[in-house]
Design a protein around this motif. Structure first.
Motif, PDB file in Angstrom:
ATOM      1  N   ALA A   1      37.354  27.816  42.146  1.00  0.00           N
ATOM      2  CA  ALA A   1      36.922  27.105  40.940  1.00  0.00           C
ATOM      3  C   ALA A   1      35.795  27.847  40.228  1.00  0.00           C
ATOM      4  N   ARG A   2      34.966  28.561  40.995  1.00  0.00           N
ATOM      5  CA  ARG A   2      33.852  29.237  40.323  1.00  0.00           C
ATOM      6  C   ARG A   2      33.996  30.754  40.338  1.00  0.00           C
ATOM      7  N   GLY A   3      35.164  31.246  40.695  1.00  0.00           N
ATOM      8  CA  GLY A   3      35.344  32.692  40.759  1.00  0.00           C
ATOM      9  C   GLY A   3      36.580  33.145  40.008  1.00  0.00           C
ATOM     10  N   ARG A   4      36.959  34.363  40.308  1.00  0.00           N
ATOM     11  CA  ARG A   4      38.120  34.965  39.655  1.00  0.00           C
ATOM     12  C   ARG A   4      39.235  35.056  40.694  1.00  0.00           C
ATOM     13  N   VAL A   5      40.323  34.373  40.390  1.00  0.00           N
ATOM     14  CA  VAL A   5      41.438  34.331  41.333  1.00  0.00           C
ATOM     15  C   VAL A   5      42.480  35.368  40.916  1.00  0.00           C
ATOM     16  N   PHE A   6      42.881  36.196  41.844  1.00  0.00           N
ATOM     17  CA  PHE A   6      43.959  37.151  41.570  1.00  0.00           C
ATOM     18  C   PHE A   6      45.248  36.540  42.106  1.00  0.00           C
ATOM     19  N   SER A   7      46.066  36.067  41.181  1.00  0.00           N
ATOM     20  CA  SER A   7      47.246  35.311  41.609  1.00  0.00           C
ATOM     21  C   SER A   7      48.388  36.234  42.034  1.00  0.00           C
ATOM     22  N   GLN A   8      48.257  37.529  41.767  1.00  0.00           N
ATOM     23  CA  GLN A   8      49.284  38.490  42.215  1.00  0.00           C
ATOM     24  C   GLN A   8      48.597  39.622  42.975  1.00  0.00           C
ATOM     25  N   ALA A   9      47.930  39.259  44.071  1.00  0.00           N
ATOM     26  CA  ALA A   9      47.292  40.280  44.910  1.00  0.00           C
ATOM     27  C   ALA A   9      48.257  40.652  46.032  1.00  0.00           C
ATOM     28  N   TYR A  10      48.215  41.937  46.404  1.00  0.00           N
ATOM     29  CA  TYR A  10      49.159  42.424  47.415  1.00  0.00           C
ATOM     30  C   TYR A  10      48.470  43.183  48.536  1.00  0.00           C
ATOM     31  N   ALA A  11      48.932  42.891  49.749  1.00  0.00           N
ATOM     32  CA  ALA A  11      48.516  43.680  50.911  1.00  0.00           C
ATOM     33  C   ALA A  11      49.118  45.071  50.788  1.00  0.00           C
ATOM     34  N   THR A  12      48.488  46.055  51.431  1.00  0.00           N
ATOM     35  CA  THR A  12      49.073  47.396  51.420  1.00  0.00           C
ATOM     36  C   THR A  12      50.070  47.573  52.564  1.00  0.00           C
TER      37      THR A  12
ATOM     38  N   MET B   1      53.472  39.942  52.041  1.00  0.00           N
ATOM     39  CA  MET B   1      52.796  40.940  51.194  1.00  0.00           C
ATOM     40  C   MET B   1      51.960  40.340  50.067  1.00  0.00           C
ATOM     41  N   HIS B   2      52.398  39.193  49.525  1.00  0.00           N
ATOM     42  CA  HIS B   2      51.665  38.527  48.440  1.00  0.00           C
ATOM     43  C   HIS B   2      50.549  37.705  49.094  1.00  0.00           C
ATOM     44  N   VAL B   3      49.307  38.017  48.761  1.00  0.00           N
ATOM     45  CA  VAL B   3      48.196  37.396  49.506  1.00  0.00           C
ATOM     46  C   VAL B   3      47.184  36.730  48.568  1.00  0.00           C
ATOM     47  N   PRO B   4      46.426  35.780  49.113  1.00  0.00           N
ATOM     48  CA  PRO B   4      45.354  35.164  48.328  1.00  0.00           C
ATOM     49  C   PRO B   4      44.162  36.116  48.198  1.00  0.00           C
ATOM     50  N   MET B   5      43.525  36.101  47.024  1.00  0.00           N
ATOM     51  CA  MET B   5      42.285  36.881  46.861  1.00  0.00           C
ATOM     52  C   MET B   5      41.450  36.243  45.765  1.00  0.00           C
ATOM     53  N   VAL B   6      40.162  36.047  46.043  1.00  0.00           N
ATOM     54  CA  VAL B   6      39.244  35.501  45.050  1.00  0.00           C
ATOM     55  C   VAL B   6      37.947  36.302  45.082  1.00  0.00           C
ATOM     56  N   VAL B   7      37.389  36.535  43.893  1.00  0.00           N
ATOM     57  CA  VAL B   7      36.160  37.317  43.757  1.00  0.00           C
ATOM     58  C   VAL B   7      35.141  36.456  43.014  1.00  0.00           C
TER      59      VAL B   7
ATOM     60  N   VAL C   1      30.996  38.372  37.226  1.00  0.00           N
ATOM     61  CA  VAL C   1      32.441  38.271  37.457  1.00  0.00           C
ATOM     62  C   VAL C   1      32.984  37.154  36.568  1.00  0.00           C
ATOM     63  N   PRO C   2      33.901  37.480  35.664  1.00  0.00           N
ATOM     64  CA  PRO C   2      34.473  36.410  34.841  1.00  0.00           C
ATOM     65  C   PRO C   2      35.231  35.420  35.721  1.00  0.00           C
ATOM     66  N   THR C   3      35.252  34.164  35.342  1.00  0.00           N
ATOM     67  CA  THR C   3      36.019  33.185  36.124  1.00  0.00           C
ATOM     68  C   THR C   3      37.419  33.075  35.537  1.00  0.00           C
ATOM     69  N   GLY C   4      38.268  32.375  36.257  1.00  0.00           N
ATOM     70  CA  GLY C   4      39.632  32.181  35.782  1.00  0.00           C
ATOM     71  C   GLY C   4      40.632  32.909  36.648  1.00  0.00           C
ATOM     72  N   SER C   5      41.856  32.915  36.202  1.00  0.00           N
ATOM     73  CA  SER C   5      42.928  33.499  37.008  1.00  0.00           C
ATOM     74  C   SER C   5      43.471  34.749  36.331  1.00  0.00           C
TER      75      SER C   5
ATOM     76  N   SER D   1      37.565  48.656  39.853  1.00  0.00           N
ATOM     77  CA  SER D   1      36.857  47.444  40.257  1.00  0.00           C
ATOM     78  C   SER D   1      37.575  46.200  39.738  1.00  0.00           C
ATOM     79  N   LEU D   2      37.514  45.118  40.506  1.00  0.00           N
ATOM     80  CA  LEU D   2      38.151  43.868  40.101  1.00  0.00           C
ATOM     81  C   LEU D   2      37.217  43.008  39.261  1.00  0.00           C
ATOM     82  N   VAL D   3      36.046  43.547  38.974  1.00  0.00           N
ATOM     83  CA  VAL D   3      35.038  42.818  38.219  1.00  0.00           C
ATOM     84  C   VAL D   3      35.191  43.059  36.712  1.00  0.00           C
ATOM     85  N   ALA D   4      35.804  44.167  36.332  1.00  0.00           N
ATOM     86  CA  ALA D   4      35.920  44.535  34.917  1.00  0.00           C
ATOM     87  C   ALA D   4      36.518  43.390  34.101  1.00  0.00           C
ATOM     88  N   ALA D   5      36.107  43.309  32.830  1.00  0.00           N
ATOM     89  CA  ALA D   5      36.589  42.229  31.960  1.00  0.00           C
ATOM     90  C   ALA D   5      38.117  42.202  31.953  1.00  0.00           C
TER      91      ALA D   5
END
Ligand code: ZN
Length: 686
Positions: free
Chosen positions: A74-85, A273-279, A284-288, A313-317
């Motif tokens: 809720a207070r971070g940036r969710v990557f809804s299509q994050a992948y394990a290597t 392979m499709h995994v949860p990730m939040v930053v 860090v902008p919020t949202g998905s 970086s996953l922080v970039a706008a």
């Protein structure tokens, strides 16, 4: 380097998996100029959730409540299509720590070692002034696997004989550490939770809350600890006037029966392979974000916070888009099946394993409808599949390291064949996706084998080989099982079959040699052991067996030299030190023998029984006071008491002790056939 990053997609892709050095703090140069002062850099908490499916955590999870993760989302940036290597723990974590795909960092399976040649994020953070600490929950991430570099504290203490610990225990250790940290330097803390990994044994109250879904109950229990950890971390950082950043990501998911896979590691479909990730963190902008990203970019994100900006970086706008890559090489490396490579871009996902499957994972997350347009894959995706380096025999061997048998046993998911076997890609090799009915048999056989239940494992291995006659892992395990139960002819025949499957394999030669050594067939064992050691001078079981063989052949100096190489690779047991001391004594290597016996004495204390040998050696080295003390410690009940009395009398004369005449008398009275002759000829006694 900049040019390569912004160049064509092909070179961009190569850039990552060929492991071109990524500039971290240690590189110096431009990075330092942009580094903010220490106080402004956030403290960082990285939490990795083992085996956690994207649909089992977060606000969109089904069948489970995970309030702690939801608060972060809720207070971070969710990557809804994050992948394990890689759908396996050590390789996946190695990617997060290095920013590289396995083709770059070289760790394709568990039980390998992340080479010291690859800069890791903890080293970079430490160099730039962070205090670093890690708390892991499974043996697969133990220090010995090379992933602990850069951490001031690396807590992998799981308890005697245990291969994992609960998130509650790991959290307690992490919180205790946080309490003890003083100073205002930023902190980097990595905490790894293992609960959702099989076997699923959730604690209460979660066991009762999710009685029909122990997997999700484990995730819920872990989520509670995640909440405690994040709260404690953020409070600690706030109390010292700092800012906190948090990344939570899963290393890979879990099959739970989807696509025929219960666990993980064999296939490249979305459940693993499709995994949860939040930053979460400052700036860090919020949202998905629905752009597909690889969890390897955790590396660049952490470096960004440490003052080293990166386009990855996953922080970039707007996070840089990439052609995401993944691999699952275990079926290839262990069974000789097709190598498997995955790529994702936009909504398209392609898996190359013999043939290419293509899915739209946005409209068809279940990957139930192949698009059948493999030929029309965008060029960067095609290039990612075609250019990805399939691990070679050499690469596989260089990534392995001496791992003792005890460690192999602990790695229950790991095969006997985990050293240097990497078969060539067979054109007729099966695809893992076509072999799913064998997965449960392979899993059961693996469990029985690791447990040492060789009688019961044989029919399962035969069943695997009936369906997949070229399966190297099953062949080797079968040969080993035959050897263990004393079916020697079958063992040799099966080892020979393994050698036909993979003629270059060092493991096949090694284990055949160990089989011969077990039966004391030294003439057969020795040439094989010599070959193995010529290729891999640090192969521990080969050193052990050849040291023994040399001793039996009477080549004592060679045996001693082999043991010294062996003890440089792993600690020696007191019994081995005694054995080495005796061989060195036989080879007239006085100093080496003294060293071995002294180490044995230090390790054994009162149980040490080689005082006579040590006394004789000290006397030979003219260390007379040491000789006197050692010989005085020989008990009266010693079977070679007569020799002890004789040697003690010699020492007495050489030291000019007042009671030397009495010592000579005692030696004469206590003499046996051997010492009587020696005494008669001893000029010191005249
Ligand atoms: Zn894992």
């Amino acid at each position: 380097m900049e040019d390569e990053v912004s160049g064509s997609y092909g070179s961009y892709v190569s850039y990552w998996f060929l492991g071109v050095a990524v500039c971290v703090a240690a590189c110096g140069g431009g990075a330092g100029e942009t580094r903010p002062v220490a106080a402004s850099r956030p403290s960082i908490l990285l939490v990795t959730l083992d085996t956690t499916r994207v649909d089992a955590i977060g606000p969109g999870a089904t069948g489970v409540e995970t309030p702690a993760y939801n608060r972060l989302a809720a207070r971070g940036r969710v990557f809804s299509q994050a992948y394990a290597t890689v759908p396996e723990t050590l390789p996946a974590h190695s990617s997060m720590m290095t920013g590289l795909y396995p083709g770059g960092h070289g760790v394709h399976e568990n039980a390998r070692v992340l080479s010291a040649g690859h800069p890791v994020v903890a080293e970079a953070l430490k160099t730039s002034g962070y205090r670093t600490a890690a708390f892991v929950s499974a043996f697969v991430l133990a220090k010995r696997f090379g992933i602990a570099r850069g951490f001031d504290v690396y807590d992998d203490e799981l308890g005697e004989g245990k291969a994992e610990r609960s998130s509650r225990d790991t959290t307690e250790r992490a919180l205790a550490h946080l309490k003890g940290v003083s100073g205002t330097e930023p902190i980097f803390m990595w905490v790894h939770y293992f609960d959702p990994h099989a076997p699923y044994e959730p604690p209460e109250p979660y066991r009762s809350r999710y009685p029909k879904d122990p997997y999700r109950a484990e995730v819920a229990a872990m989520d509670e600890q995640l909440g405690r950890l994040v709260e404690a971390f953020e409070s600690r950082v706030a109390a010292t006037g700092g800012r906190a950043a948090v990344v939570v990501a899963s290393d890979h998911g879990e099959g739970l029966g989807d696509h025929g896979e219960m666990g993980h590691g064999h296939l490249l479909y979305q459940p693993t392979m499709h995994v949860p990730m939040v930053v979460v963190g400052p700036d860090v902008p919020t949202g998905s974000v629905s752009t597909p990203v690889s969890t390897r970019r955790v590396f660049h994100t952490l470096l960004h916070w440490a003052g080293q900006p990166s386009p990855e970086s996953l922080v970039a706008a707007t996070p840089a888009t990439e052609v995401v890559i993944g691999e699952a090489m275990k079926p290839f490396l262990q069974y000789g099946w097709q190598p498997q490579i995955m790529t994702v871009s936009g909504s398209l996902k392609a898996i190359l394993s013999g043939r290419t499957e293509v899915y739209d994972v946005v409209s068809d997350a279940a990957e139930s409808r192949e698009l059948g347009t493999a030929a029309l894959l965008p060029a960067p995706m095609r290039a990612a599949l075609d250019e990805y380096p399939v691990p070679s025999l050499e690469a596989s061997a260089s990534a392995s390291a001496p791992i003792d048998e005890d460690a192999r046993q602990k790695l229950a998911s790991l095969g006997y064949v985990s050293g240097t076997v990497a078969p060539a890609v067979r054109r007729d090799a099966p695809r893992a996706a076509d072999m799913v009915t064998l997965f449960p048999v392979i899993d059961s056989a693996s469990t029985l084998f690791v447990r040492g239940d060789y009688v019961r494992v044989v029919p399962l291995l035969q069943q695997i080989l009936a369906a997949d006659p070229q399966n190297l892992d099953a062949t080797m395990r079968l040969a080993t099982a035959y050897s263990a139960v004393g079916k020697d002819a079958l063992a040799v025949e099966t080892f020979r079959r393994a050698a036909i499957i993979t003629p270059k394999s060092q493991d096949v030669r090694l284990y055949l040699a160990l089989h011969y050594a077990k039966g004391r067939e030294w003439a057969r064992a020795v040439p094989l052991l010599e070959q193995v050691l010529a290729e891999s001078p640090e192969r521990v079981p080969a050193l052990e067996a050849l040291a023994l063989a040399r001793e039996r052949e009477g080549r004592l100096a060679d045996s001693v030299a082999l043991r010294q190489r062996l003890f440089a690779l792993r600690p020696a047991s007191p019994a081995e030190l005694v054995q080495c001391g005796r061989a060195a004594m036989g080879a007239q290597q006085t100093d080496v023998a003294i060293g071995a016996f002294e180490r044995a004495k230090a390790a054994q204390g009162a149980a040490f029984a080689q005082h006579l040998e040590l006394g004789v050696l000290y006397l030979a080295a003219r260390r007379l006071d040491d000789a006197r003390r050692a010989l005085d410690a020989v008990p009266a009940s010693h079977p070679a008491r007569a020799m002890a009395l004789f040697k003690r009398a010699q020492v007495s004369v050489l030291l000019n002790e007042p009671d030397r005449a009495a010592r000579i008398g005692a030696a004469r009275r206590g003499a046996d056939a051997t010492t009587r002759a020696l005494i008669a000829n001893e000029r010191l006694f005249r």
